[in-house]
Each structure stands twice: as structure tokens, then as C-alpha cells.
Write an enzyme that holds these catalytic residues in place. Structure first.
Site, PDB file in Angstrom:
ATOM      1  N   ILE A  11      -8.770 -22.710 -91.979  1.00 48.43           N
ATOM      2  CA  ILE A  11      -7.526 -22.207 -91.389  1.00 48.43           C
ATOM      3  C   ILE A  11      -7.025 -21.033 -92.222  1.00 48.43           C
ATOM      4  CG2 ILE A  11      -5.179 -22.739 -90.669  1.00 48.43           C
ATOM      5  CD1 ILE A  11      -5.932 -25.666 -90.513  1.00 48.43           C
ATOM      6  N   LYS A  17     -11.256 -21.519 -87.749  1.00 44.33           N
ATOM      7  CA  LYS A  17     -12.620 -21.742 -87.280  1.00 44.33           C
ATOM      8  C   LYS A  17     -12.952 -23.212 -87.485  1.00 44.33           C
ATOM      9  CE  LYS A  17     -14.621 -17.149 -88.040  1.00 44.33           C
ATOM     10  NZ  LYS A  17     -15.696 -16.405 -88.739  1.00 44.33           N
ATOM     11  N   GLY A  97      -6.947 -20.368-103.064  1.00 44.83           N
ATOM     12  CA  GLY A  97      -7.069 -20.829-101.681  1.00 44.83           C
ATOM     13  C   GLY A  97      -8.377 -21.570-101.454  1.00 44.83           C
ATOM     14  N   ASP A  99     -10.304 -21.481 -98.947  1.00 47.39           N
ATOM     15  CA  ASP A  99     -11.338 -20.615 -98.370  1.00 47.39           C
ATOM     16  C   ASP A  99     -12.095 -19.875 -99.459  1.00 47.39           C
ATOM     17  OD1 ASP A  99      -8.979 -19.226 -98.980  1.00 47.39           O
ATOM     18  OD2 ASP A  99      -9.255 -17.747 -97.384  1.00 47.39           O
ATOM     19  N   ARG A 100     -11.398 -19.476-100.504  1.00 44.31           N
ATOM     20  CA  ARG A 100     -12.047 -18.753-101.605  1.00 44.31           C
ATOM     21  C   ARG A 100     -13.001 -19.681-102.368  1.00 44.31           C
ATOM     22  NH1 ARG A 100      -8.006 -15.403-105.089  1.00 44.31           N
ATOM     23  NH2 ARG A 100      -9.931 -14.196-105.405  1.00 44.31           N
ATOM     24  N   THR A 174      -5.892  12.292 -83.505  1.00 38.15           N
ATOM     25  CA  THR A 174      -5.106  11.350 -84.304  1.00 38.15           C
ATOM     26  C   THR A 174      -5.825  10.016 -84.430  1.00 38.15           C
ATOM     27  OG1 THR A 174      -3.035  12.396 -83.628  1.00 38.15           O
ATOM     28  CG2 THR A 174      -2.897  10.156 -84.470  1.00 38.15           C
TER      29      THR A 174
END
Length: 260
Positions: A11, A17, A97, A99-100, A174
Site C-alpha cells: 500500500i 498492489k 517504510g 515497501d523499502r 510548452t
């Protein structure tokens, strides 16, 4: 139910996922906006995967608490004080975290350290595993979408653009100018940060791998990045989950949860 069947969930601030692990591999990956991970959806997830252990990395505390309540019987919450199977050389592991840490687990599983995982999400994280195989820290930079959205939101005339490979190095419109600044500029930032990581680790041998939303786009122009693995964080959760489930039941208990 096979012993190696479980669910992995990552998350992030923007998206989650979800995948089932079967026969030592990931099943189909379900992607859902984090804002939509409400209790009814997670209750339906609990019914779909009734009895399956869950390995969770989350940077959104409110969603973590719902998971903890619904999957309380067998939940492995990845955090800095959980038994992960590798060393953490970091002053405050509780700040890292999940995830890390999952990225670090995947890095150690697939490659020989030192390794850095560049994770392109809402923020872009550089997760570093040193030569001794310890997670030793990293870098957090604004994500590509944050940068381009901020330009649009804070200016009167600059549009929101879809990020694509620029056709040239000097923009002729641009939109093209924004793409050059975002894509080529981001690659230059990554090169510079990787060089700084090499210097601090004291090595020329550093494997860099990429994952996350814009990984394929940015890494396409970076010879320094060895490969792109879109679901590397989930693979890391798979590795951690298999390690956790292989422990004697008395050793792993029902769940591991972060404590304040």
C-alpha cells in the site's frame, strides 16, 4: 490449502498492489487506488482469501489498521523491528517504510550486494543495501508526477502533461519543454545521486535496479540501471513471506505488528 499460498499487499500513498503467491511465484497483480481501500472492499478481500496469511507493507496507517483488524489471525506486517532475515544499519529502524524493506529483501534475493533499488512512486526512493548485505539507508526525492503536477497547479499557463520520451533535447512547444525537463532532468538527477551513493559506499561496483510507475520510461535512457522489475516490491514481500512461513509456528506467532 498449500503451505506456500499467501497474499502480498503493498500500500503506497497513491495505489495498492495485491497478489497471491502460489508455487513460489506471484499470481495476477491487482492494482487499486489507495483511497478505494475501504472496509467493504477489504472485507471482500478477506472473504476471497479466507484463511490465507497476509504479508503487508503499508505507508498509510489508516489502511494498515483495517488490515490488522480483518486479517488479525495471520498477518505479517513488514517494519523495521520485524524479523526480516537481514541486518538494518539505520539509527531509527521504525522510520523505514515497509515497501523499502521489501525492496531490500528483493535486492538481496536476486542480486549480489551492494545494490540500490530505485522505486518510482509518489516519491522516488533509493533503497540501498551495502556490500555486507545490510539495509543502510537511501534517498527520497519528489516523484515525477508530483513535479509535473506542481508545475501545472502553481502556474497560470503551464498545462498538465502526459509523460512520454521527448523527441529532442530542446523543447519546441510548452508540452515538449516540460517533458524534456521532467524526463531528461530526472535522468540527470538519478545519475548524480547514483554517483554520490557509489562515493559514500566506497565502491565502483553497484547494481542499480528500477521499479514503480515511471521506471520503464526513465530507465530506458539510463545505462546505469541494470534492469526494470515492475513488481519488485511484491517480490520482496513474497521472499519475506516465505521466510516467515518457514519459521516454526512457535517462533513466528500469529502476526508481527509495528509498535509505536
Amino acid at each position: 490449502m498449500p503451505a506456500d499460498r499467501f497474499v502480498v499487499v503493498d500500500i503506497s500513498n497513491s495505489f495498492a498492489k495485491i497478489a497471491t503467491v502460489r508455487e513460489r511465484g506471484l499470481g495476477k497483480v491487482e492494482r487499486k487506488a489507495t483511497a478505494d481501500l475501504d472496509r467493504p472492499f477489504l472485507q471482500s478481500l478477506a472473504v476471497r482469501h479466507a484463511g490465507a496469511p497476509v504479508v503487508l507493507a503499508s505507508v498509510v496507517p489508516a489502511k494498515t489498521e483495517i488490515f490488522a483488524a480483518l486479517f488479525s489471525r495471520s498477518l505479517f506486517l513488514v517494519h523495521g523491528k520485524a524479523p526480516l532475515g537481514f541486518a538494518i544499519e539505520y539509527p531509527k529502524p521504525s522510520e523505514i517504510g515497509g515497501d523499502r524493506l521489501a525492496n531490500a529483501a528483493a535486492a538481496l534475493h536476486f542480486w549480489t550486494p551492494p545494490v540500490v533499488v530505485i522505486d518510482f512512486g509518489t516519491a522516488t526512493n533509493f533503497d540501498v543495501v551495502n556490500a555486507s548485505g545490510a539495509f543502510c539507508g537511501g534517498i527520497i526525492a519528489p516523484g515525477l508526477d508530483l513535479m509535473t503536477d506542481y508545475l501545472h497547479e502553481r502556474t497560470a499557463l503551464l498545462p498538465r502533461v502526459r509523460l512520454l520520451e521527448p523527441k529532442r533535447g530542446i523543447g519546441r512547444s510548452t508540452v515538449e519543454a516540460i517533458r524534456v525537463g521532467a524526463v531528461h532532468g530526472y535522468r540527470a538527477m538519478i545519475r548524480g545521486l547514483l554517483e554520490r551513493i557509489r562515493e559514500e559506499l566506497g565502491t565502483d561496483r553497484l547494481t542499480a535496479v528500477a521499479t514503480g510507475g515511471h521506471a520503464a520510461l526513465v530507465a530506458r535512457g539510463l545505462a546505469e540501471v541494470a534492469c526494470v522489475r515492475p513488481n519488485l516490491t511484491l517480490e520482496g514481500l513474497r521472499v519475506l513471506g516465505q521466510r516467515w512461513l518457514a519459521e516454526p509456528r512457535s517462533g513466528r506467532g500469529a502476526r508481527h505488528r509495528a509498535r509505536a
